[in-house]
Design a protein around this motif. Structure first.
Motif, PDB file in Angstrom:
ATOM      1  N   LYS A   1      10.839  29.320  29.580  1.00 50.04           N
ATOM      2  CA  LYS A   1       9.448  29.694  29.840  1.00 50.04           C
ATOM      3  C   LYS A   1       8.623  29.643  28.558  1.00 50.04           C
ATOM      4  N   ASP A   2       7.322  29.572  28.715  1.00 50.76           N
ATOM      5  CA  ASP A   2       6.395  29.560  27.590  1.00 50.76           C
ATOM      6  C   ASP A   2       6.546  30.864  26.811  1.00 50.76           C
ATOM      7  N   GLU A   3       6.982  30.786  25.574  1.00 51.62           N
ATOM      8  CA  GLU A   3       7.271  31.999  24.802  1.00 51.62           C
ATOM      9  C   GLU A   3       6.021  32.786  24.430  1.00 51.62           C
ATOM     10  N   CYS A   4       4.850  32.226  24.651  1.00 53.49           N
ATOM     11  CA  CYS A   4       3.607  32.933  24.335  1.00 53.49           C
ATOM     12  C   CYS A   4       2.846  33.340  25.601  1.00 53.49           C
ATOM     13  N   ASN A   5       3.534  33.322  26.729  1.00 57.34           N
ATOM     14  CA  ASN A   5       2.886  33.709  27.981  1.00 57.34           C
ATOM     15  C   ASN A   5       3.842  34.531  28.851  1.00 57.34           C
ATOM     16  N   ILE A   6       4.479  35.514  28.222  1.00 62.27           N
ATOM     17  CA  ILE A   6       5.402  36.396  28.932  1.00 62.27           C
ATOM     18  C   ILE A   6       4.624  37.633  29.398  1.00 62.27           C
TER      19      ILE A   6
ATOM     20  N   PRO B   1       8.119  37.346  24.054  1.00 58.61           N
ATOM     21  CA  PRO B   1       9.056  38.125  24.876  1.00 58.61           C
ATOM     22  C   PRO B   1       9.538  39.428  24.258  1.00 58.61           C
ATOM     23  N   VAL B   2       9.616  39.513  22.936  1.00 64.79           N
ATOM     24  CA  VAL B   2      10.090  40.738  22.297  1.00 64.79           C
ATOM     25  C   VAL B   2       9.026  41.835  22.383  1.00 64.79           C
ATOM     26  N   ASP B   3       7.799  41.530  21.955  1.00 65.56           N
ATOM     27  CA  ASP B   3       6.737  42.540  21.984  1.00 65.56           C
ATOM     28  C   ASP B   3       6.416  42.998  23.402  1.00 65.56           C
ATOM     29  N   VAL B   4       6.422  42.049  24.336  1.00 70.57           N
ATOM     30  CA  VAL B   4       6.134  42.406  25.726  1.00 70.57           C
ATOM     31  C   VAL B   4       7.233  43.317  26.268  1.00 70.57           C
ATOM     32  N   PHE B   5       8.478  43.011  25.947  1.00 71.18           N
ATOM     33  CA  PHE B   5       9.584  43.866  26.395  1.00 71.18           C
ATOM     34  C   PHE B   5       9.391  45.296  25.906  1.00 71.18           C
ATOM     35  N   TRP B   6       9.118  45.468  24.600  1.00 63.92           N
ATOM     36  CA  TRP B   6       9.014  46.818  24.046  1.00 63.92           C
ATOM     37  C   TRP B   6       7.778  47.542  24.562  1.00 63.92           C
ATOM     38  N   LYS B   7       6.726  46.820  24.853  1.00 64.14           N
ATOM     39  CA  LYS B   7       5.542  47.468  25.421  1.00 64.14           C
ATOM     40  C   LYS B   7       5.849  48.002  26.818  1.00 64.14           C
ATOM     41  N   ILE B   8       6.540  47.207  27.630  1.00 66.27           N
ATOM     42  CA  ILE B   8       6.912  47.660  28.978  1.00 66.27           C
ATOM     43  C   ILE B   8       7.887  48.828  28.888  1.00 66.27           C
ATOM     44  N   ALA B   9       8.887  48.700  28.005  1.00 63.32           N
ATOM     45  CA  ALA B   9       9.888  49.762  27.865  1.00 63.32           C
ATOM     46  C   ALA B   9       9.231  51.066  27.419  1.00 63.32           C
TER      47      ALA B   9
END
Length: 280
Positions: free
Chosen positions: A67-72, A171-179
């Motif tokens: 997937k597009d790594e800048c559109n997670i 994907p890393v920043d989005v993961f931690w924001k959701i978590a």
């Protein structure tokens, strides 16, 4: 490997070079194999059952591979978080900002407070970096095998741990924001946060705690926040009102208590395994 053959044409010798390319066996890259191995090892050490860890890995990987790594977005990780709800007692939620080493040493051997990194996904993915690449595919069978179809299950998308782009929806920043969001929503009764009193502004509205977790504390589910302000021996004034914008950002329905404590005292509590309530 090349073979050189000579052909005589009309008395002239023509040299023809035949190049034979030997395709090596294509396996997972070392970095990719190491990443998956680390994920599984930490999950099993949490501890969790192997089949559960395999299920988590599959749900995690599908969020970003190919997937597009800048559109997670949050939708990418929906399956993973649906499968992995927080299970720690919600009244023992411990937030932190700029104090990761101290707070993790403090909560490591206690069951009275839990940071995000003490939960399954937080523990497994802490300090890791990952991304996918749009449309990336790799064949993981042997070089001598023949592909049957374009949908051969041996054609897989890849996980990258290097050369990941620094973009907003990675994907890393989005993961931690959701978590962090879900961790805050899970909190109930009283919650705690450890802040660094040595900083000019211990509370930062733009940090994960200030920008993500504070707005997601839900009154009356959460009725009080205890701020543990870790200082040198001579610390700052300790009131919620003195901590910049904390009182303004915190819902007025949520009470706020501030406790100043020397860093050396917290380190002593860690060393002596002092019960949580007795440290501050």
């Amino acid at each position: 490997m090349g073979l050189i053959k000579g052909l005589a044409i009309g008395g002239t010798v023509t040299i023809v070079v035949v190049v034979i390319i030997v395709v090596p066996t294509v396996l997972l890259t070392r970095q990719e194999a190491d990443f998956q191995e680390t994920f599984m090892e930490k999950c099993l050490k949490f501890p969790e059952e192997k089949q559960v860890c395999e299920s988590k890995w599959a749900a995690f990987e599908q969020a970003y591979v190919g997937k597009d790594e800048c559109n997670i977005t949050e939708e990418n990780y929906k399956l993973l978080f649906d499968q992995t709800p927080f299970k720690h007692p919600c009244g023992k939620t411990m937030f932190w900002s700029k104090t990761p080493d101290l707070v993790h040493k403090y909560t490591e051997k206690r069951d009275c407070l839990f940071s995000l990194e003490d939960t399954l996904l937080g523990y497994v993915l802490n300090h890791l970096k990952w991304c996918g690449k749009l449309g990336s595919k790799e064949y993981i069978g042997r070089s001598t095998d023949k592909l049957k179809t374009a949908n051969d299950p041996r054609i897989v998308a890849k996980t990258f741990t290097e050369n990941c782009q620094e973009c907003k929806l990675n994907p890393v920043d989005v993961f931690w924001k959701i978590a962090s969001t879900k961790f805050a929503l899970h909190a109930c009764d009283g919650a705690s946060v450890m802040l660094d009193g040595e900083r000019p502004e211990p509370y930062d509205s733009n940090s994960f705690f200030g920008g993500v977790e504070v707005p997601n504390l839900q009154p009356p589910r959460v009725n009080n926040l205890t701020v543990v302000l870790v200082n040198p021996e001579n610390g700052k004034n300790c009131t919620c009102e003195s901590l910049g914008n904390l009182r303004k950002d915190l819902d007025q329905k949520i009470g706020c208590t501030c406790r100043a404590v020397a860093k050396s005292h917290v380190e002593k509590c860690i060393k002596e395994s002092t019960p949580c309530g007795a440290c501050w």
